[in-house]
Each structure stands twice: as C-alpha cells, then as structure tokens.
Motif scaffolding. Structure first.
Motif, PDB file in Angstrom:
ATOM      1  N   LEU A 210       0.833  -1.195   0.000  1.00 15.58           N
ATOM      2  CA  LEU A 210       0.000   0.000   0.000  1.00 15.58           C
ATOM      3  C   LEU A 210       0.872   1.252   0.000  1.00 15.58           C
ATOM      4  O   LEU A 210       0.586   2.227  -0.708  1.00 15.58           O
ATOM      5  CB  LEU A 210      -0.930   0.008   1.212  1.00 15.58           C
ATOM      6  N   ALA A 211       1.942   1.222   0.786  1.00 16.13           N
ATOM      7  CA  ALA A 211       2.866   2.351   0.814  1.00 16.13           C
ATOM      8  C   ALA A 211       3.501   2.553  -0.552  1.00 16.13           C
ATOM      9  O   ALA A 211       3.599   3.688  -1.057  1.00 16.13           O
ATOM     10  CB  ALA A 211       3.938   2.123   1.879  1.00 16.13           C
ATOM     11  N   ALA A 212       3.939   1.460  -1.176  1.00 13.69           N
ATOM     12  CA  ALA A 212       4.601   1.545  -2.476  1.00 13.69           C
ATOM     13  C   ALA A 212       3.662   2.042  -3.563  1.00 13.69           C
ATOM     14  O   ALA A 212       4.069   2.765  -4.477  1.00 13.69           O
ATOM     15  CB  ALA A 212       5.167   0.183  -2.852  1.00 13.69           C
ATOM     16  N   ALA A 213       2.383   1.670  -3.466  1.00 13.37           N
ATOM     17  CA  ALA A 213       1.428   2.003  -4.518  1.00 13.37           C
ATOM     18  C   ALA A 213       0.851   3.406  -4.405  1.00 13.37           C
ATOM     19  O   ALA A 213       0.457   3.989  -5.418  1.00 13.37           O
ATOM     20  CB  ALA A 213       0.285   0.976  -4.512  1.00 13.37           C
ATOM     21  N   HIS A 214       0.808   3.964  -3.183  1.00 14.27           N
ATOM     22  CA  HIS A 214       0.048   5.192  -2.995  1.00 14.27           C
ATOM     23  C   HIS A 214       0.820   6.357  -2.392  1.00 14.27           C
ATOM     24  O   HIS A 214       0.290   7.475  -2.360  1.00 14.27           O
ATOM     25  CB  HIS A 214      -1.169   4.904  -2.100  1.00 14.27           C
ATOM     26  N   CYS A 215       2.030   6.125  -1.903  1.00 13.63           N
ATOM     27  CA  CYS A 215       2.749   7.186  -1.199  1.00 13.63           C
ATOM     28  C   CYS A 215       3.890   7.746  -2.041  1.00 13.63           C
ATOM     29  O   CYS A 215       4.409   7.092  -2.938  1.00 13.63           O
ATOM     30  CB  CYS A 215       3.281   6.660   0.136  1.00 13.63           C
ATOM     31  N   VAL A 252       9.281  -5.786  -7.944  1.00 14.37           N
ATOM     32  CA  VAL A 252       9.088  -5.731  -9.386  1.00 14.37           C
ATOM     33  C   VAL A 252       8.242  -4.502  -9.714  1.00 14.37           C
ATOM     34  O   VAL A 252       7.792  -3.783  -8.822  1.00 14.37           O
ATOM     35  CB  VAL A 252       8.406  -7.015  -9.908  1.00 14.37           C
ATOM     36  N   THR A 253       8.031  -4.270 -10.981  1.00 15.09           N
ATOM     37  CA  THR A 253       7.223  -3.131 -11.420  1.00 15.09           C
ATOM     38  C   THR A 253       5.795  -3.590 -11.683  1.00 15.09           C
ATOM     39  O   THR A 253       5.570  -4.558 -12.405  1.00 15.09           O
ATOM     40  CB  THR A 253       7.809  -2.511 -12.702  1.00 15.09           C
ATOM     41  N   HIS A 254       4.835  -2.890 -11.083  1.00 16.98           N
ATOM     42  CA  HIS A 254       3.433  -3.240 -11.296  1.00 16.98           C
ATOM     43  C   HIS A 254       3.083  -3.026 -12.769  1.00 16.98           C
ATOM     44  O   HIS A 254       3.358  -1.953 -13.338  1.00 16.98           O
ATOM     45  CB  HIS A 254       2.543  -2.357 -10.411  1.00 16.98           C
ATOM     46  N   PRO A 255       2.468  -4.027 -13.415  1.00 17.59           N
ATOM     47  CA  PRO A 255       2.202  -3.911 -14.859  1.00 17.59           C
ATOM     48  C   PRO A 255       1.204  -2.824 -15.223  1.00 17.59           C
ATOM     49  O   PRO A 255       1.207  -2.335 -16.355  1.00 17.59           O
ATOM     50  CB  PRO A 255       1.666  -5.299 -15.225  1.00 17.59           C
ATOM     51  N   ARG A 256       0.349  -2.419 -14.285  1.00 19.95           N
ATOM     52  CA  ARG A 256      -0.655  -1.399 -14.605  1.00 19.95           C
ATOM     53  C   ARG A 256      -0.200   0.009 -14.213  1.00 19.95           C
ATOM     54  O   ARG A 256      -0.439   0.968 -14.944  1.00 19.95           O
ATOM     55  CB  ARG A 256      -1.978  -1.707 -13.882  1.00 19.95           C
ATOM     56  N   THR A 257       0.421   0.127 -13.032  1.00 13.72           N
ATOM     57  CA  THR A 257       0.724   1.455 -12.491  1.00 13.72           C
ATOM     58  C   THR A 257       2.170   1.885 -12.670  1.00 13.72           C
ATOM     59  O   THR A 257       2.472   3.076 -12.580  1.00 13.72           O
ATOM     60  CB  THR A 257       0.394   1.493 -10.986  1.00 13.72           C
ATOM     61  N   GLY A 258       3.059   0.919 -12.869  1.00 14.40           N
ATOM     62  CA  GLY A 258       4.471   1.248 -12.950  1.00 14.40           C
ATOM     63  C   GLY A 258       5.111   1.496 -11.603  1.00 14.40           C
ATOM     64  O   GLY A 258       6.298   1.827 -11.519  1.00 14.40           O
ATOM     65  N   ARG A 259       4.339   1.315 -10.525  1.00 13.36           N
ATOM     66  CA  ARG A 259       4.870   1.517  -9.171  1.00 13.36           C
ATOM     67  C   ARG A 259       5.507   0.213  -8.682  1.00 13.36           C
ATOM     68  O   ARG A 259       5.250  -0.864  -9.227  1.00 13.36           O
ATOM     69  CB  ARG A 259       3.737   1.923  -8.227  1.00 13.36           C
TER      70      ARG A 259
END
Length: 287
Positions: A210-215, A252-259
């Motif tokens: 959650l931290a990696a995706a939104h912060c 790894v890199t999220h395929p949709r967000t690049g995060r």
C-alpha cells in the motif's frame, strides 16, 4: 521547496528507549508513509509530531540527542499553543472512539472546535462539516449514532472530523486497519486527493505494498530509530526490506501502475531474524 522537518523526537519508558532521536525531512504537500515492524516506534513518532505526547530526554548512556523540533513550512509546531497547533495539525489515531453517544455529524463537528471562540455555541460550521461528510462518503450516515457503525465506518468518521479541522498536516495511525481491500484502496485514494490540495499527509502503514502504490515518500523505522528516508522506489529495496523485516523480498514493477510491487517469502532453512529490529550488524542508515 516547502518541507516537513522532524528532529530530536525521543520516547522513553523507564529505561526502555521506544524512539531514539528521530529525525527526517520530507517535501510538504505529499503522502508520506511511516513503515516498520511492530514496536518500531511509528505510533510514538506520530503522537510526538502531533504534540499529543511530549518528547522525552534520552538516558545519559543513550547519547545527548538533538533539540526536539517539528517544523512545517518554517513554522515550529511544538512551540505553538495547543489550540493554535490544532488549527495546523490533525491526527487520526488507531481505533479512535467518541467518549459519548454522538451522531456522526456531531463527531465531525468536533473538528471545528479549534477554530471557534471559546464562547461559541457548539455545532461547528455547518458548510464545512457537510463538506467533510461528503468528502468521506458519510452524508447518508450523518444522523446515525457513531456506536451503530462498523469499525471501518467509524474510522472514516474520524477522518472526516480531522478534515473538518482544516489542517495543513494530517497524521494517521494505521488508517487502513480493519478495512477490506476495496475500502483500503478508497482510503489511500482519498489521502492522495487530500494531499493534492496542499495538505501534507503522514500515515503509519503496515502494508508495504500500500505504501509503495500510494505514497510519495517513505520513512523506515526499526528498533526505535529512523533507518531510511526518501522516495518510495529508492527506499523500498530488497536489501532494506530484508534487513528491516527479516524476510526475502522481490521488488518488481506493477504492470498497470508502474509503481513498485513487493513479493515476500522466507528462504527454507534461513535463520530467523527478530521482527522488531533490523538484522544483527545491519547499518540501515547507509542503505
């Protein structure tokens, strides 16, 4: 650039140092995650930044420490009087509950107290209260008793109260606690929306994904010390995660967000590391 600067915040109970001379600087107006194992000092740090708790002096054998300071955009928050500070800083603690039987609207209206005259009739600014209710999706629950709501809904009420406070710094202790996946994502999306208005948001989070995706930035705590500070992609590396949590991490890199997206595992036969402190001999300040 506007910044939030924290320096010299320590918390001591008896001879136990719960938080040791915590210091970090992050850009203002973004979402900052406080992460670390249980017992790392995240809640203590938030309470000290908010002024809810008073910084302690370190024991003589723990070093002299630094003067306690919390500075937002050049304003020293710890020097403000309590009412003045409450106009700048709002905090949502874990499992916050109203002490009395209040409606949702009444709880949210409590956020207006710092802005009102001591002789004003309680009730807050109706327009601002309504706006906070709408922003958190609570308009239809406004007249319900807080006690009748679920834990997740009550958490949203406390967030609405904090927004009604019109803070420049919003602190949250585990805001996704007790929430299902959709509610977690909605909450973090709301925090990003709040930050986009110029409010600095600092949230203690257990979930590194959650931290990696939104912060925007992350502050890593372990063993009561700040171990790393910086942008999410730079800080949440496999090495630091392994040293901090005692697990194997693949980033790894999220395929949709690049995060960043983190997968965790334990190596078969690997020695067990203490989860509440960094691995022995690790110097995370150099990570």
């Amino acid at each position: 650039m506007s910044t939030l600067e924290v320096q010299g915040l320590s918390r001591v109970e008896g001879r136990a140092v719960l938080l040791h001379d915590a210091a970090f600087t992050v850009p203002a107006g973004g979402v900052v995650a406080l992460v670390g194992p249980n017992g790392a000092g995240k809640s203590s740090l938030l309470r000290l930044v908010a002024g809810v708790a008073t910084p302690d002096r370190l024991p003589a054998d723990a070093g002299p420490g630094s003067p306690a300071r919390v500075v937002l955009d050049g304003v020293e928050l710890l020097s403000l009087r309590r009412r003045e500070r409450a106009r700048v800083v709002a905090m949502v603690e874990q499992d916050a509950r109203a002490e009395f039987t209040l409606s949702v609207r009444q709880v949210v209206a409590l956020g207006r107290i710092p802005h009102e005259s001591p002789w004003a009739v309680a009730g807050g600014d109706p327009a601002l209260v309504d706006a906070a209710l709408a922003r958190t999706g609570l308009t239809e629950l406004a007249d319900r008793s807080l006690a009748t709501l679920s834990g997740g809904e009550q958490q949203r009420v406390q967030l609405a109260r904090a927004l009604a406070q019109e803070p420049r710094l919003l602190l949250l202790d585990e805001p996704t606690n007790h929430l299902d996946v959709r509610a977690q994502l909605d909450t973090l999306a709301l925090l990003r929306e709040i930050a986009s208005t110029g409010i600095t948001v600092v949230a203690a989070l257990h979930d590194l994904n959650l931290a990696a995706a939104h912060c925007d930035h992350v502050v890593v705590l372990a063993g009561g010390r700040v171990r790393a500070v910086g942008e999410v992609a730079e800080v949440l590396t496999p090495g630091l995660i392994s040293q901090t949590y005692g697990v194997v991490a693949d980033v790894v890199t999220h395929p949709r967000t690049g995060r960043p997206l983190i997968a965790f595992s334990r190596e078969p036969g690997a020695a067990t590391t203490t989860p509440d402190a960094p691995a022995r001999g690790a110097d995370l300040s150099r990570t």
